[in-house]
Design a protein around this motif. Sequence first.
Motif, mmCIF file in Angstrom:
data_model
loop_
_atom_site.group_PDB
_atom_site.id
_atom_site.type_symbol
_atom_site.label_atom_id
_atom_site.label_comp_id
_atom_site.label_asym_id
_atom_site.label_seq_id
_atom_site.Cartn_x
_atom_site.Cartn_y
_atom_site.Cartn_z
ATOM 1 N N GLY A 125 0.818 -1.212 0.000
ATOM 2 C CA GLY A 125 0.000 0.000 0.000
ATOM 3 C C GLY A 125 0.848 1.255 0.000
ATOM 4 O O GLY A 125 0.527 2.233 -0.685
ATOM 5 N N ALA A 126 1.939 1.231 0.746
ATOM 6 C CA ALA A 126 2.820 2.397 0.810
ATOM 7 C C ALA A 126 3.495 2.646 -0.533
ATOM 8 O O ALA A 126 3.612 3.793 -0.975
ATOM 9 C CB ALA A 126 3.858 2.204 1.911
ATOM 10 N N VAL A 127 3.946 1.585 -1.190
ATOM 11 C CA VAL A 127 4.541 1.733 -2.524
ATOM 12 C C VAL A 127 3.505 2.294 -3.498
ATOM 13 O O VAL A 127 3.787 3.215 -4.277
ATOM 14 C CB VAL A 127 5.110 0.382 -3.022
ATOM 15 N N GLY A 128 2.297 1.750 -3.444
ATOM 16 C CA GLY A 128 1.236 2.225 -4.322
ATOM 17 C C GLY A 128 0.879 3.686 -4.077
ATOM 18 O O GLY A 128 0.716 4.461 -5.024
ATOM 19 N N GLN A 129 0.772 4.080 -2.815
ATOM 20 C CA GLN A 129 0.449 5.468 -2.487
ATOM 21 C C GLN A 129 1.561 6.416 -2.928
ATOM 22 O O GLN A 129 1.293 7.481 -3.488
ATOM 23 C CB GLN A 129 0.208 5.622 -0.985
ATOM 24 N N ALA A 130 2.803 6.048 -2.675
ATOM 25 C CA ALA A 130 3.932 6.898 -3.067
ATOM 26 C C ALA A 130 3.952 7.080 -4.582
ATOM 27 O O ALA A 130 4.121 8.200 -5.085
ATOM 28 C CB ALA A 130 5.246 6.301 -2.572
ATOM 29 N N ALA A 131 3.748 5.994 -5.328
ATOM 30 C CA ALA A 131 3.750 6.086 -6.789
ATOM 31 C C ALA A 131 2.549 6.890 -7.296
ATOM 32 O O ALA A 131 2.690 7.733 -8.191
ATOM 33 C CB ALA A 131 3.744 4.687 -7.398
ATOM 34 N N LEU A 132 1.377 6.645 -6.720
ATOM 35 C CA LEU A 132 0.171 7.350 -7.146
ATOM 36 C C LEU A 132 0.311 8.858 -6.954
ATOM 37 O O LEU A 132 0.069 9.638 -7.872
ATOM 38 C CB LEU A 132 -1.046 6.841 -6.359
ATOM 39 N N TRP A 133 0.714 9.273 -5.749
ATOM 40 C CA TRP A 133 0.783 10.708 -5.473
ATOM 41 C C TRP A 133 1.937 11.374 -6.199
ATOM 42 O O TRP A 133 1.846 12.552 -6.555
ATOM 43 C CB TRP A 133 0.805 10.969 -3.966
ATOM 44 N N TRP A 134 3.022 10.643 -6.450
ATOM 45 C CA TRP A 134 4.107 11.208 -7.270
ATOM 46 C C TRP A 134 3.575 11.475 -8.679
ATOM 47 O O TRP A 134 3.811 12.547 -9.239
ATOM 48 C CB TRP A 134 5.305 10.266 -7.307
ATOM 49 N N PHE A 135 2.849 10.519 -9.243
ATOM 50 C CA PHE A 135 2.284 10.691 -10.582
ATOM 51 C C PHE A 135 1.293 11.851 -10.615
ATOM 52 O O PHE A 135 1.342 12.700 -11.510
ATOM 53 C CB PHE A 135 1.610 9.390 -11.038
ATOM 54 N N SER A 138 3.369 15.252 -9.884
ATOM 55 C CA SER A 138 4.417 15.560 -10.856
ATOM 56 C C SER A 138 3.893 15.671 -12.280
ATOM 57 O O SER A 138 4.308 16.562 -13.017
ATOM 58 C CB SER A 138 5.508 14.495 -10.814
ATOM 59 N N TYR A 139 3.024 14.760 -12.683
ATOM 60 C CA TYR A 139 2.614 14.711 -14.081
ATOM 61 C C TYR A 139 1.251 15.338 -14.349
ATOM 62 O O TYR A 139 1.087 16.037 -15.339
ATOM 63 C CB TYR A 139 2.659 13.265 -14.583
ATOM 64 N N LEU A 140 0.290 15.099 -13.503
ATOM 65 C CA LEU A 140 -1.039 15.662 -13.750
ATOM 66 C C LEU A 140 -1.138 17.125 -13.323
ATOM 67 O O LEU A 140 -1.721 17.943 -14.033
ATOM 68 C CB LEU A 140 -2.115 14.838 -13.043
ATOM 69 N N LEU A 141 -0.585 17.452 -12.155
ATOM 70 C CA LEU A 141 -0.671 18.819 -11.641
ATOM 71 C C LEU A 141 0.584 19.642 -11.914
ATOM 72 O O LEU A 141 0.589 20.843 -11.668
ATOM 73 C CB LEU A 141 -0.958 18.787 -10.137
#
Length: 152
Positions: A125-135, A138-141
């Motif tokens: 879950g932590a890996v998924g959250q870190a990757a999701l919020w980085w994306f 960084s990329y969407l916003l």
Amino acid sequence: MSDTTSSSSRIGRIGGLLMLALAIAYGIGGSQIEYAFASDPLGPRVVPVLLATILAMLCLLYLKNPGPTEAFPKGQLLAKIAAVPVLLLVSALLLEPAGFSASIFLLTLGVGWIFGAPLRLAIAGAVGQAALWWFVFSYLLDVYLPTGRLFG
């Protein structure tokens, strides 16, 4: 079950007073926002001051009649409750040296583990959250996120 003793009522009022202090501080902070005269007619102060006013009114209403509250937590539950703000503080302090992803990873791993997730699932879950919020940031916003001195 709810505990309606005077001690429980006192705990409710302490919480109400803390929230009232937060509302006052938020209102003062919001009223200090500076902005250009030519900006929006209402300016950026309106929303924080309005929210602070609403919160203060609700706190005063709650302080008048707090109703039944739960007993103050003890033991392991109190430790879990206290661990979450500590994790938030550690995560914020690690933001610059470790970077956004590592900080979010640590925060979500700790919160997942505190709330009873098995370690393997908390890590996933932590890996998924870190990757999701980085994306998202960084990329969407297109928001700059620190990579950290340790990794960048």
